[in-house]
Design a protein around this motif. Sequence first.
Motif, PDB file in Angstrom:
ATOM      1  N   TYR A 110       0.780  -1.323  -0.086  1.00  0.00           N
ATOM      2  CA  TYR A 110      -0.080  -0.040  -0.040  1.00  0.00           C
ATOM      3  C   TYR A 110       0.737   1.067  -0.093  1.00  0.00           C
ATOM      4  N   THR A 111       0.587   2.245  -0.821  1.00  0.00           N
ATOM      5  CA  THR A 111       1.406   3.341  -1.032  1.00  0.00           C
ATOM      6  C   THR A 111       0.397   4.731  -0.991  1.00  0.00           C
ATOM      7  N   ASP A 112       0.613   5.549  -0.355  1.00  0.00           N
ATOM      8  CA  ASP A 112      -0.203   6.661  -0.310  1.00  0.00           C
ATOM      9  C   ASP A 112       0.655   7.869  -0.673  1.00  0.00           C
ATOM     10  N   THR A 113       0.268   8.548  -1.747  1.00  0.00           N
ATOM     11  CA  THR A 113       1.157   9.369  -2.210  1.00  0.00           C
ATOM     12  C   THR A 113       0.377  10.879  -2.829  1.00  0.00           C
ATOM     13  N   VAL A 114       1.171  11.780  -3.057  1.00  0.00           N
ATOM     14  CA  VAL A 114       0.796  13.146  -3.525  1.00  0.00           C
ATOM     15  C   VAL A 114       1.807  13.265  -4.822  1.00  0.00           C
ATOM     16  N   SER A 115       1.075  13.665  -6.043  1.00  0.00           N
ATOM     17  CA  SER A 115       2.096  13.980  -7.058  1.00  0.00           C
ATOM     18  C   SER A 115       1.341  15.378  -7.869  1.00  0.00           C
ATOM     19  N   ASN A 118       1.278  19.728 -13.512  1.00  0.00           N
ATOM     20  CA  ASN A 118       0.386  20.941 -13.998  1.00  0.00           C
ATOM     21  C   ASN A 118      -0.791  21.222 -12.978  1.00  0.00           C
ATOM     22  N   GLY A 119      -1.029  19.933 -12.011  1.00  0.00           N
ATOM     23  CA  GLY A 119      -2.074  19.994 -10.851  1.00  0.00           C
ATOM     24  C   GLY A 119      -1.507  19.014  -9.807  1.00  0.00           C
ATOM     25  N   CYS A 120      -2.191  18.801  -8.917  1.00  0.00           N
ATOM     26  CA  CYS A 120      -1.808  17.934  -7.808  1.00  0.00           C
ATOM     27  C   CYS A 120      -2.821  16.653  -7.843  1.00  0.00           C
ATOM     28  N   GLY A 121      -2.485  15.513  -7.705  1.00  0.00           N
ATOM     29  CA  GLY A 121      -3.463  14.684  -7.235  1.00  0.00           C
ATOM     30  C   GLY A 121      -2.965  13.559  -5.893  1.00  0.00           C
ATOM     31  N   HIS A 122      -3.965  13.397  -5.292  1.00  0.00           N
ATOM     32  CA  HIS A 122      -3.851  12.491  -4.099  1.00  0.00           C
ATOM     33  C   HIS A 122      -4.220  11.045  -4.478  1.00  0.00           C
ATOM     34  N   GLN A 123      -3.521  10.146  -4.422  1.00  0.00           N
ATOM     35  CA  GLN A 123      -3.984   8.725  -4.717  1.00  0.00           C
ATOM     36  C   GLN A 123      -3.181   7.451  -4.055  1.00  0.00           C
ATOM     37  N   PRO A 124      -4.001   6.987  -3.187  1.00  0.00           N
ATOM     38  CA  PRO A 124      -3.614   5.598  -2.692  1.00  0.00           C
ATOM     39  C   PRO A 124      -3.539   4.497  -3.775  1.00  0.00           C
ATOM     40  N   SER A 125      -2.579   3.819  -3.658  1.00  0.00           N
ATOM     41  CA  SER A 125      -2.512   2.632  -4.634  1.00  0.00           C
ATOM     42  C   SER A 125      -1.972   1.167  -4.044  1.00  0.00           C
ATOM     43  N   SER A 315       6.583  17.259  -8.866  1.00  0.00           N
ATOM     44  CA  SER A 315       7.037  16.959  -7.428  1.00  0.00           C
ATOM     45  C   SER A 315       6.378  15.844  -7.022  1.00  0.00           C
ATOM     46  N   PHE A 316       6.839  14.828  -6.042  1.00  0.00           N
ATOM     47  CA  PHE A 316       6.231  13.750  -5.396  1.00  0.00           C
ATOM     48  C   PHE A 316       6.432  13.716  -4.060  1.00  0.00           C
ATOM     49  N   ALA A 317       5.355  13.226  -3.319  1.00  0.00           N
ATOM     50  CA  ALA A 317       5.488  13.020  -1.846  1.00  0.00           C
ATOM     51  C   ALA A 317       4.884  11.816  -1.331  1.00  0.00           C
ATOM     52  N   ARG A 318       5.659  11.055  -0.643  1.00  0.00           N
ATOM     53  CA  ARG A 318       5.284   9.579  -0.226  1.00  0.00           C
ATOM     54  C   ARG A 318       4.607  10.093   1.313  1.00  0.00           C
ATOM     55  N   LEU A 319       3.334   9.732   1.441  1.00  0.00           N
ATOM     56  CA  LEU A 319       2.754   9.917   2.753  1.00  0.00           C
ATOM     57  C   LEU A 319       2.516   8.637   3.725  1.00  0.00           C
TER      58      LEU A 319
END
Length: 368
Positions: A110-115, A118-125, A315-319
């Motif tokens: 399980y990975t919860d990220t924000v990328s 041009n815009g930002c998306g919050h997507q667990p995968s 940019s990329f952030a791993r939550l």
Amino acid sequence: MNSPTGFKQRLGAELALLEQARDERATEEAAGPAARVAARRGLVRPRVRRTAPAALAVGAVAVVVIATSGGQGAQTEPVHALTVAEVLDAAAANAAKGTDKEPGPHQWLYTDTVSCDNGCGHQPSWQRYDGAKSASVGKTHRTGDRTVVSVTSGSPLPGKRIEDRPQETREVLSRLPTDPRKLLERVSTDPFFAGGPDASDVPADNTDMRHDFRAGDAPAVTPGARFARIVHILQAASSIPPRVNAALYRALALIPGAELVDAPARDAAGRPGLTIRFDFHNVSRTREYLFLDPRTYAYRGSRTDWHGESDFSASFARLATAVVDHPGQVPGGPAPDPSDVVEEPPVLIVDLPPAPLASATRPRGAGE
């Protein structure tokens, strides 16, 4: 207080302070690099400046902490220096303490990220450890307005990139040398680890590949390319053996040109933290940023900025990351209801051979 008694009192106080500092230093040395860095960062409320590059070892740009005294506001001499090398050494020490337990082949990462680009998306995968399936949460054309866990079968072909199949990636990573110099050389030349921004400028054919994060299987030969490649490994690999994870941070410390940012920058999720910057010094004025947790020094995310004909930032952030037993399950939570899990038809992926060069088969422009 100029009397002999006053002098003795001053001297006694100074000796007591010296003894305290000696004890604190001994405690830091005994506690290891992570504790030393934490102690130095918490010593005073810091003011920072960069030292002259000539005074530093390669790859160790310092942020100097200056203790300010009361009264007239005079400053003492610099007392401690926090360098890129120290931060990465602390990151390595903490990474080495991670769990070495490998997930089961049918468990899910399980990975919860924000990328952001041009815009930002919050997507667990979710990705099954053997790479056979992946999952996400959302609405599909088959479920209409109902939000479900959508499970997709992966390619049966062996992975060619570090992010393709977690179990295979971990096996490749586990075979890497833990000597930082040898590891740096290996990951810089193996196309399996290719990724991150292309360190070169616009190629000779004027194809702009600066925004292509998967561009280029060529060896990473420049410091910028090597820095970007290791950051890409930290970002893309969801399961890294602790000893290799530690070696990756120590390999980063060998790359000249990295510097610690004075004021912590924010990652894609808006979190401030320790920030290491690398300037590529190319025509696109590319800069890459590595974000680390200020307490654990663990990888948090990265950002790449380009300033060419137009400005662009990604940019990329791993939550969060965790091992769970079911797709759609979050750490500590129950398995989703089976009625909310939808298996999507497998995607057919054909591994085509490379197309022949146009110049060798037809006149330029023919058939276009």
